[in-house]
Design a protein around this motif. Structure first.
Motif, PDB file in Angstrom:
ATOM      1  N   SER A 191       0.827  -1.205   0.000  1.00 42.91           N
ATOM      2  CA  SER A 191       0.000   0.000   0.000  1.00 42.91           C
ATOM      3  C   SER A 191       0.863   1.258   0.000  1.00 42.91           C
ATOM      4  N   LYS A 194       2.220   1.617  -3.498  1.00 36.56           N
ATOM      5  CA  LYS A 194       1.130   2.050  -4.378  1.00 36.56           C
ATOM      6  C   LYS A 194       0.818   3.531  -4.171  1.00 36.56           C
ATOM      7  N   ARG A 198       1.040   6.475  -6.985  1.00 30.50           N
ATOM      8  CA  ARG A 198      -0.121   7.285  -7.353  1.00 30.50           C
ATOM      9  C   ARG A 198       0.173   8.779  -7.242  1.00 30.50           C
TER      10      ARG A 198
END
Length: 232
Positions: A191, A194, A198
Motif C-alpha cells: 500500500s 502504491k 499514485r
C-alpha cells in the motif's frame, strides 16, 4: 512397513505436518518409551503440543534447509551443511534428550538454535511461509500469455511456487493466525508503494526501495557469517 522402526534408538518424522500428527500414535506403539523422537515439520505449535504427550523423549526440530523439490530422488548428502536447525524444547524436556538431539543435527553439519514453539511459528510465518504465499500469489497475478516474456526476475522470485501444493496447504493452515498477520504486514508495505506511485512521490518511493535494498544486503552478510561459523 512401519515395523521396521521397532527397536530403534531414535526416530525422525520427515513428512507433511498433518501426517506427522496423524501417524504419531501409530509410531508410539512400535517404539520404546526410551526412544528419541523428533520431526522436521515446518510448523511447531500443534506438533509439539500433541507429540509431547505421546512420546516422553520428543523434541520438535525444523532444519532450515532444502528446496522446492521433494522426494527421495532429490536427496543431498550435504543438505544440512552450514544450515540452521531450530529446536523447540518445552519446560518438560530433559537436558539429556535435548543434548542428544542437538548433537544429532550438529553431526549433520547444522547449527542448532533453540526457540519456543510459539516463537518459531511467528518467526517462520515471516521468513518462510510469507515468501511462499507471495510466490504463489505472484504467479496467479501474472497473465499466462505474458509468461513467455519472463526472465530471471520473475523466475527467481517465484522459484518456490514450484513447491508441492498440499505440503504448503498444511503448513499454511497449521500456522494460519501468524500467517494472516504476516500477509497484512505485506499488504501495508504494498500500500505504501502504491501510494507513492499514485502521487508520483519520487523521494518516498526511493526511500522505500533503498531501505529494502539495505535490509537485503544485511541478509547476505548474515549468510556469510553463518557459513564462517560452520566450516566444513
Amino acid at each position: 512397513d512401519l515395523n521396521i522402526i521397532r527397536g530403534c534408538d531414535a526416530v525422525i518424522l520427515a513428512m507433511p505436518v498433518e501426517t506427522i500428527i496423524k501417524i504419531a500414535p501409530v509410531i508410539s506403539q512400535l517404539v520404546s518409551k526410551d526412544c528419541l523422537v523428533t520431526d522436521v515439520g515446518s510448523t511447531k505449535v500443534e506438533i509439539v503440543k500433541i507429540l509431547s504427550k505421546i512420546f516422553p523423549n520428543f523434541i520438535g526440530s525444523h532444519p532450515l534447509a532444502g528446496s522446492e523439490k521433494s522426494g527421495i530422488l532429490q536427496a543431498q548428502e550435504d543438505l544440512f551443511e552450514n544450515s540452521l536447525c531450530i529446536l523447540t524444547p518445552t519446560a518438560a524436556t530433559s537436558t539429556l534428550v535435548l543434548r542428544k538431539i542437538k548433537a544429532l543435527w550438529q553431526r549433520l553439519g547444522a547449527q542448532a538454535v533453540l526457540l519456543t514453539p510459539k516463537s518459531h511459528d511467528k518467526i517462520l510465518s515471516f521468513v518462510s511461509h510469507l515468501p511462499h504465499v507471495s510466490a504463489f500469489a505472484l504467479m496467479r497475478t501474472v497473465p499466462k500469455n505474458y509468461l513467455r516474456f519472463a526472465a530471471n526476475g520473475l523466475k527467481d522470485t517465484t522459484r518456490i511456487a514450484l513447491s508441492e501444493s498440499e505440503l504448503w496447504v498444511q503448513i499454511f493452515l497449521t500456522n494460519s493466525r501468524n500467517l494472516v498477520k504476516a500477509i497484512e504486514s505485506l499488504e501495508a508495505q504494498l500500500s505504501q508503494i502504491k501510494g507513492a506511485l499514485r502521487s508520483k512521490d519520487r523521494k518516498r518511493l526511493k526511500t522505500i526501495l533503498e531501505k529494502a535494498r539495505k535490509k537485503r544486503e544485511s541478509l547476505e552478510e548474515k549468510s556469510k557469517i553463518q557459513i564462517l561459523q560452520n566450516p566444513k
